[in-house]
Design a protein around this motif. Structure first.
Motif, PDB file in Angstrom:
ATOM      1  N   HIS A  20       0.845  -1.197   0.000  1.00  0.00           N
ATOM      2  CA  HIS A  20       0.000   0.000   0.000  1.00  0.00           C
ATOM      3  C   HIS A  20       0.877   1.242   0.000  1.00  0.00           C
ATOM      4  CE1 HIS A  20      -3.460   2.508   0.578  1.00  0.00           C
ATOM      5  NE2 HIS A  20      -2.939   3.031   1.671  1.00  0.00           N
ATOM      6  N   TRP A  21       0.652   2.134  -0.980  1.00  0.00           N
ATOM      7  CA  TRP A  21       1.449   3.356  -1.047  1.00  0.00           C
ATOM      8  C   TRP A  21       0.988   4.344   0.017  1.00  0.00           C
ATOM      9  CZ3 TRP A  21       0.720   8.559  -1.601  1.00  0.00           C
ATOM     10  CH2 TRP A  21       1.887   9.313  -1.837  1.00  0.00           C
ATOM     11  N   ARG A  22       1.954   5.007   0.603  1.00  0.00           N
ATOM     12  CA  ARG A  22       1.662   6.073   1.556  1.00  0.00           C
ATOM     13  C   ARG A  22       2.849   7.027   1.591  1.00  0.00           C
ATOM     14  NH1 ARG A  22       3.213   1.736   4.917  1.00  0.00           N
ATOM     15  NH2 ARG A  22       5.002   2.246   6.263  1.00  0.00           N
ATOM     16  N   GLN A  23       2.643   8.184   2.184  1.00  0.00           N
ATOM     17  CA  GLN A  23       3.754   9.115   2.373  1.00  0.00           C
ATOM     18  C   GLN A  23       4.756   8.482   3.339  1.00  0.00           C
ATOM     19  OE1 GLN A  23       4.290  11.848   0.802  1.00  0.00           O
ATOM     20  NE2 GLN A  23       2.323  12.293  -0.157  1.00  0.00           N
ATOM     21  N   GLY A  24       6.041   8.594   3.026  1.00  0.00           N
ATOM     22  CA  GLY A  24       7.055   8.054   3.913  1.00  0.00           C
ATOM     23  C   GLY A  24       7.476   6.658   3.501  1.00  0.00           C
ATOM     24  N   PRO A  25       8.226   5.966   4.348  1.00  0.00           N
ATOM     25  CA  PRO A  25       8.716   4.620   4.010  1.00  0.00           C
ATOM     26  C   PRO A  25       7.571   3.652   3.744  1.00  0.00           C
ATOM     27  CG  PRO A  25       9.842   5.502   5.937  1.00  0.00           C
ATOM     28  CD  PRO A  25       8.695   6.419   5.660  1.00  0.00           C
ATOM     29  N   HIS A  26       7.806   2.731   2.838  1.00  0.00           N
ATOM     30  CA  HIS A  26       6.796   1.749   2.476  1.00  0.00           C
ATOM     31  C   HIS A  26       7.236   0.357   2.894  1.00  0.00           C
ATOM     32  CE1 HIS A  26       6.209   5.103  -0.295  1.00  0.00           C
ATOM     33  NE2 HIS A  26       4.938   4.747  -0.345  1.00  0.00           N
ATOM     34  N   ASP A  27       6.290  -0.403   3.387  1.00  0.00           N
ATOM     35  CA  ASP A  27       6.543  -1.820   3.594  1.00  0.00           C
ATOM     36  C   ASP A  27       6.099  -2.575   2.349  1.00  0.00           C
ATOM     37  OD1 ASP A  27       7.578  -1.513   6.100  1.00  0.00           O
ATOM     38  OD2 ASP A  27       5.712  -1.953   7.147  1.00  0.00           O
ATOM     39  N   VAL A  28       6.906  -3.529   1.929  1.00  0.00           N
ATOM     40  CA  VAL A  28       6.567  -4.377   0.789  1.00  0.00           C
ATOM     41  C   VAL A  28       5.803  -5.585   1.323  1.00  0.00           C
ATOM     42  CG1 VAL A  28       7.492  -5.848  -1.040  1.00  0.00           C
ATOM     43  CG2 VAL A  28       8.558  -3.620  -0.557  1.00  0.00           C
ATOM     44  N   GLU A  29       4.554  -5.684   0.949  1.00  0.00           N
ATOM     45  CA  GLU A  29       3.745  -6.806   1.424  1.00  0.00           C
ATOM     46  C   GLU A  29       4.221  -8.121   0.816  1.00  0.00           C
ATOM     47  OE1 GLU A  29       1.516  -6.707   3.811  1.00  0.00           O
ATOM     48  OE2 GLU A  29       1.807  -4.544   4.050  1.00  0.00           O
ATOM     49  N   ASP A  30       4.580  -8.075  -0.480  1.00  0.00           N
ATOM     50  CA  ASP A  30       5.021  -9.302  -1.142  1.00  0.00           C
ATOM     51  C   ASP A  30       5.781  -8.951  -2.414  1.00  0.00           C
ATOM     52  OD1 ASP A  30       5.398 -11.980  -1.692  1.00  0.00           O
ATOM     53  OD2 ASP A  30       3.285 -12.425  -2.074  1.00  0.00           O
ATOM     54  N   ILE A  31       6.702  -9.809  -2.783  1.00  0.00           N
ATOM     55  CA  ILE A  31       7.345  -9.754  -4.100  1.00  0.00           C
ATOM     56  C   ILE A  31       6.764 -10.920  -4.885  1.00  0.00           C
ATOM     57  CG2 ILE A  31       9.521  -9.956  -5.356  1.00  0.00           C
ATOM     58  CD1 ILE A  31      10.921  -8.833  -2.867  1.00  0.00           C
ATOM     59  N   VAL A  32       5.896 -10.612  -5.828  1.00  0.00           N
ATOM     60  CA  VAL A  32       5.167 -11.628  -6.591  1.00  0.00           C
ATOM     61  C   VAL A  32       5.927 -11.906  -7.886  1.00  0.00           C
ATOM     62  CG1 VAL A  32       2.982 -12.216  -7.707  1.00  0.00           C
ATOM     63  CG2 VAL A  32       2.988 -10.832  -5.621  1.00  0.00           C
ATOM     64  N   LEU A  33       6.238 -13.170  -8.148  1.00  0.00           N
ATOM     65  CA  LEU A  33       7.070 -13.532  -9.293  1.00  0.00           C
ATOM     66  C   LEU A  33       6.383 -14.525 -10.213  1.00  0.00           C
ATOM     67  CD1 LEU A  33      10.390 -14.086  -7.316  1.00  0.00           C
ATOM     68  CD2 LEU A  33       9.792 -12.063  -8.674  1.00  0.00           C
ATOM     69  N   ASN A  34       6.581 -14.337 -11.514  1.00  0.00           N
ATOM     70  CA  ASN A  34       6.153 -15.314 -12.511  1.00  0.00           C
ATOM     71  C   ASN A  34       7.350 -16.183 -12.890  1.00  0.00           C
ATOM     72  OD1 ASN A  34       3.545 -14.341 -12.560  1.00  0.00           O
ATOM     73  ND2 ASN A  34       3.913 -12.945 -14.279  1.00  0.00           N
ATOM     74  N   LEU A  35       7.890 -16.886 -11.890  1.00  0.00           N
ATOM     75  CA  LEU A  35       9.026 -17.786 -12.079  1.00  0.00           C
ATOM     76  C   LEU A  35       8.676 -19.132 -11.460  1.00  0.00           C
ATOM     77  CD1 LEU A  35      12.000 -15.488 -10.936  1.00  0.00           C
ATOM     78  CD2 LEU A  35      11.319 -15.957 -13.294  1.00  0.00           C
ATOM     79  N   ASN A  36       9.278 -20.188 -11.961  1.00  0.00           N
ATOM     80  CA  ASN A  36       9.068 -21.479 -11.307  1.00  0.00           C
ATOM     81  C   ASN A  36       9.826 -21.501  -9.972  1.00  0.00           C
ATOM     82  OD1 ASN A  36      11.826 -22.311 -11.784  1.00  0.00           O
ATOM     83  ND2 ASN A  36      11.246 -22.883 -13.877  1.00  0.00           N
ATOM     84  N   ASP A  37       9.522 -22.478  -9.135  1.00  0.00           N
ATOM     85  CA  ASP A  37      10.087 -22.518  -7.792  1.00  0.00           C
ATOM     86  C   ASP A  37      11.615 -22.553  -7.796  1.00  0.00           C
ATOM     87  OD1 ASP A  37       7.559 -22.453  -6.760  1.00  0.00           O
ATOM     88  OD2 ASP A  37       7.432 -24.607  -6.357  1.00  0.00           O
ATOM     89  N   GLU A  38      12.174 -23.302  -8.739  1.00  0.00           N
ATOM     90  CA  GLU A  38      13.629 -23.422  -8.808  1.00  0.00           C
ATOM     91  C   GLU A  38      14.274 -22.089  -9.154  1.00  0.00           C
ATOM     92  OE1 GLU A  38      17.100 -25.899 -11.270  1.00  0.00           O
ATOM     93  OE2 GLU A  38      14.968 -26.341 -11.620  1.00  0.00           O
ATOM     94  N   GLU A  39      13.745 -21.424 -10.170  1.00  0.00           N
ATOM     95  CA  GLU A  39      14.304 -20.132 -10.582  1.00  0.00           C
ATOM     96  C   GLU A  39      14.083 -19.074  -9.511  1.00  0.00           C
ATOM     97  OE1 GLU A  39      16.342 -17.762 -13.523  1.00  0.00           O
ATOM     98  OE2 GLU A  39      16.105 -19.909 -13.170  1.00  0.00           O
ATOM     99  N   SER A  40      12.925 -19.110  -8.875  1.00  0.00           N
ATOM    100  CA  SER A  40      12.617 -18.154  -7.808  1.00  0.00           C
ATOM    101  C   SER A  40      13.624 -18.284  -6.666  1.00  0.00           C
ATOM    102  CB  SER A  40      11.199 -18.402  -7.293  1.00  0.00           C
ATOM    103  OG  SER A  40      10.918 -17.589  -6.178  1.00  0.00           O
ATOM    104  N   ALA A  41      13.932 -19.496  -6.270  1.00  0.00           N
ATOM    105  CA  ALA A  41      14.905 -19.722  -5.193  1.00  0.00           C
ATOM    106  C   ALA A  41      16.314 -19.314  -5.617  1.00  0.00           C
ATOM    107  CB  ALA A  41      14.869 -21.196  -4.778  1.00  0.00           C
ATOM    108  N   LYS A  42      16.659 -19.634  -6.841  1.00  0.00           N
ATOM    109  CA  LYS A  42      17.994 -19.346  -7.362  1.00  0.00           C
ATOM    110  C   LYS A  42      18.262 -17.839  -7.430  1.00  0.00           C
ATOM    111  CE  LYS A  42      20.747 -20.019 -11.580  1.00  0.00           C
ATOM    112  NZ  LYS A  42      20.715 -20.582 -12.959  1.00  0.00           N
TER     113      LYS A  42
END
Length: 350
Positions: free
Chosen positions: A300-322
């Motif tokens: 969620h965007w807001r003024q000031g520092p942002h927390d990243v809720e998730d990094i969502v990837l279109n990669l298979n599990d092996e590539e994501s881990a690598k």
């Protein structure tokens, strides 16, 4: 030619695999990416940036250029803010000008006051008219999209002067380019930078009706400067001169991860696909992995520092881990601990 080789060429042309070191080369790239927007979710009044493409602080450079009125602010693609070189204003005026039609009383009043008393800030207009700022600004923006007023953004000051466009730009020739000619020029720049592209991609970038884009494409195809090609069961457009590209050692890529804001040229060029691929997510930025958008930073965007809720990837599990450490490092540049926290990586808590 393989798609990967064309993507490698795209990375080269957009100076992502070979960052710009000189101001002259930067100007050439800036001109091909015009109109250039400030970073999405940046502070109001920030100068534009070609993120990741320069070896130097290009925001500082562009802040200096707009202070000298060498690059100027306008409302172009769908009314969004962008900067163009002053010498190119006629081209983008031809492509994006939106006629006012019959003016309302309030619109005519604001324009008349600026003609008689301008330049004025929105605060001064509020004092003179008794109107609220939320009433004045939409009128100024509408007049701006019609190229009837000009917003003099030379720094990040909130109080900016508004001028009558024809008074400030007396040397301009409004009809120097037809709309089709202007759009054609932008399509050629789009295809040079992306190497290959679709009509949907052009529409995402230009924010113009498809009929206008198709008219320009028909004109370019008639003149044999662009050609439709089949690539992996899809139809794309390329500059005809690029059909002679030969796959070479220069068309290879080192592994790379880049994070891009939502107003970047490359994101806008592929926005139609990105919205579909990451549908329903609150996206802060997109992640380019080896030249292709395969991830999104959500939160969620807001003024000031942002927390990243998730990094969502279109990669298979092996590539994501690598690629995990590499991707987290690229994301942390923009969301740096301890001011921001990355809570999840591809759905799993960190």
């Amino acid at each position: 030619m393989r798609r990967k080789a064309l993507i490698a060429e795209m990375m080269k042309r957009q100076c992502l695999s070979n960052q710009i070191g000189t101001k002259e080369d930067y100007k050439k790239l800036f001109k091909k990416m015009q109109p250039v927007a400030p970073r999405y979710f940046s502070r109001p009044g920030e100068a534009p940036s070609l993120v990741h493409r320069a070896k130097f602080d290009d925001i500082a450079l562009n802040d200096d250029l707009r202070g000298k009125r060498m690059i100027v602010k306008g409302r172009f693609q769908g009314g969004s803010v962008g900067y163009v070189y002053a010498e190119n204003m006629e081209l983008y005026m031809a492509a994006f000008k939106k006629d006012m039609g019959i003016m309302t009383f309030e619109e005519a009043r604001i324009l008349d006051i600026l003609k008689q008393e301008g330049p004025l800030t929105s605060k001064q207009l509020k004092e003179m008219t008794g109107m609220l700022n939320k009433e004045i600004m939409p009128i100024l923006h509408k007049l701006q999209k019609a190229f009837m007023v000009y917003e003099d953004q030379i720094d990040d000051d909130w109080e900016r002067g508004w001028y009558v466009f024809e008074n400030e730009w007396q040397g301009i020739t409004p009809n120097r380019y037809t709309k089709t000619d202007a759009i054609s020029k932008m399509i050629m720049d789009f295809l040079y930078l992306n190497v290959f592209g679709t009509i949907d991609g052009m529409k995402s970038w230009l924010r113009l009706p498809k009929r206008d884009i198709k008219e320009a494409i028909a004109d370019l195809e008639k003149n044999k400067v662009i050609t439709s090609v089949a690539l992996e069961d899809s139809v794309y457009w390329m500059r005809s001169v690029d059909l002679n590209l030969k796959e070479s050692d220069d068309m290879t890529m080192e592994p790379s991860v880049y994070v891009f804001h939502r107003s970047d040229f490359l994101v806008k060029s592929q926005e139609h696909n990105l919205k579909e691929n990451f549908k329903g997510l609150e996206v802060l930025q997109y992640i380019l992995i080896d030249g292709e958008f395969k991830g999104a930073i959500t939160g969620h965007w807001r003024q000031g520092p942002h927390d990243v809720e998730d990094i969502v990837l279109n990669l298979n599990d092996e590539e994501s881990a690598k690629r995990k450490d590499e991707i987290l490092a690229a994301v942390s540049i923009f969301y740096e601990p301890p001011f921001s926290h990355i809570k999840k990586y591809n759905g799993k808590e960190i």
